[in-house]
Motif scaffolding. Structure first.
Motif, PDB file in Angstrom:
ATOM      1  N   TYR A   7       0.839  -1.200   0.000  1.00 40.90           N
ATOM      2  CA  TYR A   7       0.000   0.000   0.000  1.00 40.90           C
ATOM      3  C   TYR A   7       0.872   1.247   0.000  1.00 40.90           C
ATOM      4  O   TYR A   7       1.973   1.232   0.543  1.00 40.90           O
ATOM      5  CB  TYR A   7      -0.926   0.005   1.224  1.00 40.90           C
ATOM      6  N   ALA A   8       0.340   2.319  -0.548  1.00 40.23           N
ATOM      7  CA  ALA A   8       1.088   3.580  -0.593  1.00 40.23           C
ATOM      8  C   ALA A   8       1.271   4.156   0.809  1.00 40.23           C
ATOM      9  O   ALA A   8       2.330   4.683   1.132  1.00 40.23           O
ATOM     10  CB  ALA A   8       0.370   4.585  -1.490  1.00 40.23           C
ATOM     11  N   ASP A   9       0.234   4.042   1.631  1.00 41.43           N
ATOM     12  CA  ASP A   9       0.254   4.613   2.974  1.00 41.43           C
ATOM     13  C   ASP A   9      -0.967   4.105   3.738  1.00 41.43           C
ATOM     14  O   ASP A   9      -1.716   3.256   3.239  1.00 41.43           O
ATOM     15  CB  ASP A   9       0.273   6.143   2.915  1.00 41.43           C
ATOM     16  N   TYR A  10      -1.172   4.622   4.955  1.00 40.87           N
ATOM     17  CA  TYR A  10      -2.315   4.179   5.760  1.00 40.87           C
ATOM     18  C   TYR A  10      -3.645   4.551   5.127  1.00 40.87           C
ATOM     19  O   TYR A  10      -4.630   3.829   5.263  1.00 40.87           O
ATOM     20  CB  TYR A  10      -2.237   4.729   7.189  1.00 40.87           C
ATOM     21  N   ARG A  11      -3.696   5.674   4.435  1.00 37.92           N
ATOM     22  CA  ARG A  11      -4.949   6.039   3.760  1.00 37.92           C
ATOM     23  C   ARG A  11      -5.300   4.994   2.706  1.00 37.92           C
ATOM     24  O   ARG A  11      -6.435   4.509   2.646  1.00 37.92           O
ATOM     25  CB  ARG A  11      -4.831   7.418   3.119  1.00 37.92           C
ATOM     26  N   ASP A  12      -4.346   4.640   1.875  1.00 37.40           N
ATOM     27  CA  ASP A  12      -4.561   3.624   0.840  1.00 37.40           C
ATOM     28  C   ASP A  12      -4.978   2.299   1.484  1.00 37.40           C
ATOM     29  O   ASP A  12      -5.928   1.642   1.038  1.00 37.40           O
ATOM     30  CB  ASP A  12      -3.285   3.464   0.013  1.00 37.40           C
ATOM     31  N   TYR A  13      -4.264   1.906   2.533  1.00 32.91           N
ATOM     32  CA  TYR A  13      -4.589   0.656   3.228  1.00 32.91           C
ATOM     33  C   TYR A  13      -6.007   0.703   3.818  1.00 32.91           C
ATOM     34  O   TYR A  13      -6.816  -0.193   3.598  1.00 32.91           O
ATOM     35  CB  TYR A  13      -3.577   0.365   4.342  1.00 32.91           C
ATOM     36  N   PHE A  14      -6.301   1.771   4.573  1.00 26.05           N
ATOM     37  CA  PHE A  14      -7.592   1.871   5.249  1.00 26.05           C
ATOM     38  C   PHE A  14      -8.737   1.866   4.244  1.00 26.05           C
ATOM     39  O   PHE A  14      -9.730   1.150   4.434  1.00 26.05           O
ATOM     40  CB  PHE A  14      -7.638   3.139   6.108  1.00 26.05           C
ATOM     41  N   MET A  15      -8.600   2.623   3.180  1.00 24.03           N
ATOM     42  CA  MET A  15      -9.675   2.673   2.186  1.00 24.03           C
ATOM     43  C   MET A  15      -9.841   1.333   1.475  1.00 24.03           C
ATOM     44  O   MET A  15     -10.956   0.929   1.156  1.00 24.03           O
ATOM     45  CB  MET A  15      -9.418   3.790   1.169  1.00 24.03           C
ATOM     46  N   SER A  16      -8.748   0.630   1.246  1.00 24.60           N
ATOM     47  CA  SER A  16      -8.841  -0.660   0.560  1.00 24.60           C
ATOM     48  C   SER A  16      -9.414  -1.749   1.461  1.00 24.60           C
ATOM     49  O   SER A  16      -9.958  -2.738   0.968  1.00 24.60           O
ATOM     50  CB  SER A  16      -7.479  -1.090   0.021  1.00 24.60           C
ATOM     51  N   ARG A  17      -9.315  -1.573   2.765  1.00 23.08           N
ATOM     52  CA  ARG A  17      -9.806  -2.572   3.725  1.00 23.08           C
ATOM     53  C   ARG A  17     -11.031  -2.088   4.506  1.00 23.08           C
ATOM     54  O   ARG A  17     -11.432  -2.699   5.479  1.00 23.08           O
ATOM     55  CB  ARG A  17      -8.704  -2.960   4.709  1.00 23.08           C
ATOM     56  N   ARG A  18     -11.629  -0.999   4.058  1.00 29.96           N
ATOM     57  CA  ARG A  18     -12.752  -0.416   4.806  1.00 29.96           C
ATOM     58  C   ARG A  18     -13.935  -1.371   4.911  1.00 29.96           C
ATOM     59  O   ARG A  18     -14.616  -1.388   5.930  1.00 29.96           O
ATOM     60  CB  ARG A  18     -13.161   0.930   4.226  1.00 29.96           C
ATOM     61  N   ALA A  19     -14.180  -2.187   3.886  1.00 36.06           N
ATOM     62  CA  ALA A  19     -15.312  -3.118   3.960  1.00 36.06           C
ATOM     63  C   ALA A  19     -15.109  -4.112   5.101  1.00 36.06           C
ATOM     64  O   ALA A  19     -16.057  -4.441   5.828  1.00 36.06           O
ATOM     65  CB  ALA A  19     -15.500  -3.845   2.637  1.00 36.06           C
ATOM     66  N   TRP A  20     -13.886  -4.579   5.265  1.00 32.55           N
ATOM     67  CA  TRP A  20     -13.596  -5.488   6.372  1.00 32.55           C
ATOM     68  C   TRP A  20     -13.745  -4.795   7.717  1.00 32.55           C
ATOM     69  O   TRP A  20     -14.395  -5.304   8.628  1.00 32.55           O
ATOM     70  CB  TRP A  20     -12.176  -6.049   6.241  1.00 32.55           C
ATOM     71  N   PHE A  21     -13.111  -3.618   7.838  1.00 32.75           N
ATOM     72  CA  PHE A  21     -13.151  -2.920   9.122  1.00 32.75           C
ATOM     73  C   PHE A  21     -14.580  -2.547   9.503  1.00 32.75           C
ATOM     74  O   PHE A  21     -15.026  -2.824  10.623  1.00 32.75           O
ATOM     75  CB  PHE A  21     -12.261  -1.662   9.093  1.00 32.75           C
TER      76      PHE A  21
END
Length: 189
Positions: free
Chosen positions: A99-113
């Motif tokens: 991932y580019a950063d935490y924003r990229d990670y968080f947005m890509s995993r938002r459905a799980w979270f």
């Protein structure tokens, strides 16, 4: 009381692993802020989940009032602790390499979270009823409004990448958590 102590220890171990995971992630972000590209919305969810864990541990003491323990209640409560741990694990992955950063990670995993957060809010209702009618009554109307709004908010958060929505949702959630704690603190003083 012995069964309560046993269940509390097992739940505490699972949830404390989640809290440890969160504190380790925070520590790493503080130690290496330029390497982690801190994302404020992500950090606000970290704060919210830490507050949620502290509330969870506080409220689970009310389980001591359960007169008869069953394996079903035990499994339900352990599942609740698992969900909380998984939410913690979703906020701080083992690596951001893909991932580019935490924003990229968080947005890509938002459905799980937010799927886990939705499940946690529903499970919390069952947990409240397990603790008995007096406990449910003591929570007041604010609990039901907060829980319903949070659950609906999670469903929208799963579907959108809109930064204004995500910032507003976490800010309102933190405010609701703090007001809920303050209300219960003052009403039981």
């Amino acid at each position: 009381m012995e069964k309560f102590t046993h269940v509390r220890i097992v739940m505490g171990m699972i949830v404390s692993l989640g809290l440890t995971h969160m504190l380790k992630g925070l520590s790493s972000a503080i130690q290496h802020p330029s390497q982690k590209n801190i994302y404020p919305i992500h950090m606000a969810w970290v704060a919210s989940l830490i507050l949620n864990i502290l509330q969870f541990w506080w409220w689970e003491f009310n389980l001591r009032e359960i007169p008869v323990w069953t394996f079903g209640i035990y499994i339900y409560l352990i599942f609740y602790a698992f969900i909380i741990y998984l939410m913690c694990a979703m906020l701080f992955p083992d690596s951001l390499r893909d991932y580019a950063d935490y924003r990229d990670y968080f947005m890509s995993r938002r459905a799980w979270f937010f799927g886990l957060a939705f499940a946690e809010s529903v499970i919390d209702i069952g947990d409240s009823f397990i603790k008995g009618e007096l406990h449910v009554a003591s929570l007041g109307d604010m609990y039901w409004v907060k829980t319903a709004a949070f659950a609906v908010g999670c469903l929208f958060a799963i579907r959108t990448r809109n930064q204004i929505y995500h910032a507003s949702f976490v800010a309102l959630n933190l405010l609701a958590q703090l007001l809920f704690v303050a209300n219960l603190t003052w009403s039981h003083a």
